[in-house]
Design a protein around this motif. Structure first.
Motif, short mmCIF file in Angstrom:
data_model
loop_
_atom_site.label_atom_id
_atom_site.label_comp_id
_atom_site.label_asym_id
_atom_site.label_seq_id
_atom_site.Cartn_x
_atom_site.Cartn_y
_atom_site.Cartn_z
N ARG A 76 -2.83 5.39 9.31
CA ARG A 76 -3.59 6.30 10.17
C ARG A 76 -2.76 6.61 11.41
NH1 ARG A 76 -8.09 3.18 7.86
NH2 ARG A 76 -9.42 4.71 6.79
N ARG A 133 -1.48 18.24 18.35
CA ARG A 133 -1.57 18.05 16.90
C ARG A 133 -0.78 19.12 16.16
NH1 ARG A 133 -5.37 14.78 14.54
NH2 ARG A 133 -5.60 16.26 12.82
N ASP A 173 -6.44 12.47 7.26
CA ASP A 173 -6.03 13.26 8.42
C ASP A 173 -4.64 13.79 8.13
OD1 ASP A 173 -4.78 13.94 10.98
OD2 ASP A 173 -6.49 12.96 11.94
N ALA A 208 -3.03 9.13 13.85
CA ALA A 208 -3.50 9.93 14.99
C ALA A 208 -3.19 9.26 16.32
CB ALA A 208 -5.00 10.18 14.85
#
Length: 391
Positions: free
Chosen positions: A163, A175, A196, A165
């Motif tokens: 993950r 982003r 994501d 992010a």
């Protein structure tokens, strides 16, 4: 009774002489404008090569600066342990080997041999550790399992995704910009398997032409960022002193490498300091294998000496991007001759030697150290020749 000052063992040159010792109580090393208190062992991880082509000047700049960083740390009294990886599992390498009709690992070894020849000619000392990705498959799998256990990764159809992010947020990038950079480095943010788009692979399935190893998630191979995270921690432990690489590796590579290691181990920061060496350009574009816009070290060494080429790289701030032009070789050769002439003068000035060391401790200011050494000469110049490995 007052204790004597603690001094550095200095730098031993080719003639066996030792540089002027430095009182480490007053050695204040700064990198990137921030203090880096010197402790031993100083653990330095250098992002190395993907061995699918010979060495160009942009690559060499990173390794020359890493070598000087090690010398300056030793001058400040530290024992230095370095690890410089070889990314010998990579899709670009596999495709390059296939195009030449060779097996990926045999092809990688031949390219690595050429790289090592270039490093010797440039005076770059061998690292303490030279991990190869194919020797650290088990460490990558352990990393993947740890990330799954702490909830920072998830499994999808033979993939283990990290993950990402939080790493993007920590980098300060938007982003959209993060997705652009990920795609530039061969990632696939549009992969529908990802929760994501900014998640990145720790482990991924292999196709028929890809290297593959058994794992709890099926036959596959490591992701790029996970390889470096695993190799760094396997060779240097959790928590480094300095992470070195090209400026273009700051994101996505170093950001995800650090985030994976920190999440799995709970040790933060991954590195106390980072040295992101400025990109080298030619004809207005960044020097890169992907574009073919290259000046090869081996070609330059046919027209100039290793020390002069080393000085082309070093006589500037390490973080500054710069443009290679052939006339820089003449400038560096003249600067080198001036330093050697100064080193040939008799004389010993502890003040001048200390001034040279202070310039080096201040963000590796090689240019400033050269100015002092050429002006004052004697031991100060001889010390700098040894620290910069120009003799």
């Amino acid at each position: 009774m007052a204790l004597p000052p603690v001094t550095s063992p200095g730098i031993v040159g080719v003639a066996g002489r030792v540089a002027e010792p430095v009182d480490v109580r007053s050695a204040d090393l700064r990198l990137g404008g921030r203090p880096l208190p010197v402790v031993s062992p100083a653990r330095v991880y250098v992002c190395g090569i993907t061995p699918y082509d010979v060495t160009h000047l942009g690559h060499a700049a990173t390794f020359v600066w890493a070598d000087v960083l090690g010398s300056v740390l030793r001058l400040a009294g530290a024992e230095v342990v370095t690890s410089r990886n070889v990314t010998d599992i990579d899709d670009v390498l596999t495709r390059a080997a296939d195009a030449r009709g060779r097996h990926y690992d045999e092809f990688a070894l031949s390219q690595e041999f050429a790289f090592e020849q270039d490093m010797r000619a440039l005076g770059v000392r061998p690292p303490t550790h030279a991990p190869r990705a194919r020797h650290h498959i088990a460490h990558v799998q352990q990393l993947a399992a740890a990330l799954l256990r702490v909830g920072r990764a998830y499994e999808r159809e033979g993939h283990v995704f990290f993950r990402g992010a939080e790493a993007v947020a920590a980098s300060g990038l938007s982003r959209d910009r993060a997705r652009e950079l990920a795609a530039e480095f061969g990632d696939d943010p549009d992969d529908p398997l990802r929760e994501d788009p900014l998640d990145v692979p720790v482990w991924r399935p292999s196709g028929e032409r890809d290297p593959a190893w058994p794992s709890p998630w099926g036959w596959g191979r490591p992701g790029w960022h996970a390889e470096c995270a695993a190799m760094a921690t396997a060779t240097l432990g959790h928590g480094l002193d300095v992470l070195v690489g090209g400026a273009d590796l700051a994101f996505p590579h170093h950001a995800h490498q650090a985030a994976m290691a920190e999440a799995a181990s709970g040790v933060a920061p991954f590195a106390r300091s980072r040295v992101h060496v400025g990109a080298v350009s030619q004809d207005g574009a960044k020097m890169a294998k992907s574009t073919g816009n290259l000046t090869l070290v081996a070609d330059l060494l046919r027209v100039t000496s290793g020390p002069a080429l080393r000085l082309v790289v070093l006589d500037r701030p390490w973080s500054q991007p710069w443009e290679y032009r052939p006339e820089l070789l003449e400038t560096a050769s003249a600067r080198l001759d001036a330093l050697f002439t100064a080193a040939g003068r008799s004389g010993s000035s502890p003040t001048a030697s200390r001034a040279v060391a202070d310039r080096l401790f201040d963000d590796l200011d090689v240019s400033g150290a050269l100015d002092v050494a050429i002006t004052d000469g004697g031991d100060a110049a001889r010390q700098l020749v040894r620290v910069l490995a120009l003799g």
